[in-house]
Design a protein around this motif. Structure first.
Motif, PDB file in Angstrom:
ATOM      1  N   VAL A  14     -24.768  14.248 -29.350  1.00  0.00           N
ATOM      2  CA  VAL A  14     -25.593  13.163 -28.818  1.00  0.00           C
ATOM      3  C   VAL A  14     -24.770  12.261 -27.903  1.00  0.00           C
ATOM      4  O   VAL A  14     -25.218  11.883 -26.807  1.00  0.00           O
ATOM      5  CB  VAL A  14     -26.257  12.355 -29.961  1.00  0.00           C
ATOM      6  N   ALA A  15     -23.547  11.934 -28.306  1.00  0.00           N
ATOM      7  CA  ALA A  15     -22.681  11.079 -27.477  1.00  0.00           C
ATOM      8  C   ALA A  15     -22.330  11.772 -26.162  1.00  0.00           C
ATOM      9  O   ALA A  15     -22.327  11.150 -25.099  1.00  0.00           O
ATOM     10  CB  ALA A  15     -21.421  10.707 -28.243  1.00  0.00           C
ATOM     11  N   MET A  16     -22.047  13.063 -26.236  1.00  0.00           N
ATOM     12  CA  MET A  16     -21.712  13.817 -25.030  1.00  0.00           C
ATOM     13  C   MET A  16     -22.909  13.899 -24.095  1.00  0.00           C
ATOM     14  O   MET A  16     -22.791  13.693 -22.900  1.00  0.00           O
ATOM     15  CB  MET A  16     -21.219  15.204 -25.454  1.00  0.00           C
ATOM     16  N   ARG A  17     -24.105  14.140 -24.646  1.00  0.00           N
ATOM     17  CA  ARG A  17     -25.312  14.189 -23.813  1.00  0.00           C
ATOM     18  C   ARG A  17     -25.584  12.823 -23.196  1.00  0.00           C
ATOM     19  O   ARG A  17     -25.938  12.719 -22.020  1.00  0.00           O
ATOM     20  CB  ARG A  17     -26.522  14.644 -24.625  1.00  0.00           C
ATOM     21  N   ALA A  18     -25.388  11.751 -23.955  1.00  0.00           N
ATOM     22  CA  ALA A  18     -25.603  10.398 -23.436  1.00  0.00           C
ATOM     23  C   ALA A  18     -24.654  10.095 -22.274  1.00  0.00           C
ATOM     24  O   ALA A  18     -25.041   9.432 -21.306  1.00  0.00           O
ATOM     25  CB  ALA A  18     -25.427   9.369 -24.547  1.00  0.00           C
ATOM     26  N   ALA A  19     -23.428  10.586 -22.370  1.00  0.00           N
ATOM     27  CA  ALA A  19     -22.461  10.364 -21.291  1.00  0.00           C
ATOM     28  C   ALA A  19     -22.937  11.039 -20.007  1.00  0.00           C
ATOM     29  O   ALA A  19     -22.886  10.438 -18.924  1.00  0.00           O
ATOM     30  CB  ALA A  19     -21.096  10.899 -21.710  1.00  0.00           C
ATOM     31  N   GLY A  20     -23.410  12.264 -20.112  1.00  0.00           N
ATOM     32  CA  GLY A  20     -23.941  12.958 -18.944  1.00  0.00           C
ATOM     33  C   GLY A  20     -25.190  12.283 -18.405  1.00  0.00           C
ATOM     34  O   GLY A  20     -25.381  12.172 -17.186  1.00  0.00           O
ATOM     35  N   THR A  21     -26.029  11.806 -19.316  1.00  0.00           N
ATOM     36  CA  THR A  21     -27.253  11.116 -18.910  1.00  0.00           C
ATOM     37  C   THR A  21     -26.927   9.862 -18.109  1.00  0.00           C
ATOM     38  O   THR A  21     -27.579   9.561 -17.110  1.00  0.00           O
ATOM     39  CB  THR A  21     -28.103  10.755 -20.145  1.00  0.00           C
ATOM     40  N   GLN A  22     -25.903   9.140 -18.534  1.00  0.00           N
ATOM     41  CA  GLN A  22     -25.496   7.928 -17.825  1.00  0.00           C
ATOM     42  C   GLN A  22     -25.075   8.254 -16.388  1.00  0.00           C
ATOM     43  O   GLN A  22     -25.419   7.536 -15.450  1.00  0.00           O
ATOM     44  CB  GLN A  22     -24.349   7.227 -18.571  1.00  0.00           C
ATOM     45  N   LEU A  23     -24.344   9.342 -16.214  1.00  0.00           N
ATOM     46  CA  LEU A  23     -23.937   9.753 -14.867  1.00  0.00           C
ATOM     47  C   LEU A  23     -25.141  10.166 -14.029  1.00  0.00           C
ATOM     48  O   LEU A  23     -25.214   9.852 -12.837  1.00  0.00           O
ATOM     49  CB  LEU A  23     -22.916  10.882 -14.934  1.00  0.00           C
TER      50      LEU A  23
END
Length: 183
Positions: free
Chosen positions: A119-128
């Motif tokens: 979830v944290a990794m997906r959120a990081a990509g989503t932010q970009l």
């Protein structure tokens, strides 16, 4: 954790990483224990489930992807940042053949040992992605879930020997589709 226990834990992770890199995420836990020269019970004492073992292996890589996204957000143009992060995501998942399916499942299962990291990794990509969209540099008809699915498909492509020669080309095709604003 005692020093000797930490050493055993780290040794098990190193061996597991090598075995899983060779055989994929379905590698035999018995084979991992055998190669580490410990009993299966010792491996299970450190990692009670396959998912716990994978979480320990992947946590560092996923945490690094999240940190890298934060750095890219302030150091690169939004489109370059997203492209760079996607390339790193594919490289990270390529080391563990079959991990994408586990990641997709883990995101949907809060009880999964991999859930928080994924979830944290997906959120990081989503932010970009959101940053690139705000600048008009990325399609606005996709969201973080779509980005994760596309990144997962890129990771899957790199696992296919018959497509290995086309991986970079296909990466560029997918990224240009994401970064080309919708009409």
């Amino acid at each position: 954790m005692r020093a000797d226990a930490r050493k055993n834990h780290d040794h098990l992770l190193a061996v597991a990483g090598a075995v899983i890199t060779e055989h994929g995420v379905d590698a035999s836990l018995r084979d991992i224990a055998r190669r580490a020269e410990v009993g299966l019970a010792t491996l299970i004492r450190h990692f009670p489930t396959r998912e716990a073992l994978l979480e320990a292996l992947l946590r560092t890589s996923f945490d690094e992807l999240a940190v890298k996204a934060a750095v890219l957000e302030t150091s690169k143009d939004p489109d370059d940042a997203l492209r760079s992060w996607l390339r790193d995501f594919v490289a990270c998942t390529h080391n563990y053949r079959g991990v994408v399916a586990l990641m997709v499942t883990a995101i949907q299962d809060p009880q999964s040992a991999l859930h928080a990291s994924c979830v944290a990794m997906r959120a990081a990509g989503t932010q970009l992605l959101t940053r690139a969209q705000a600048q008009g540099l990325a399609r606005t008809d996709i969201d973080g879930t779509d980005l994760f699915a596309l990144a997962g498909s890129l990771a899957w492509l790199s696992d296919q020997p018959s497509l290995a020669a086309r991986t970079d080309h296909l990466f560029d095709v997918v990224v240009s589709a994401i970064l080309r604003p919708g009409e």
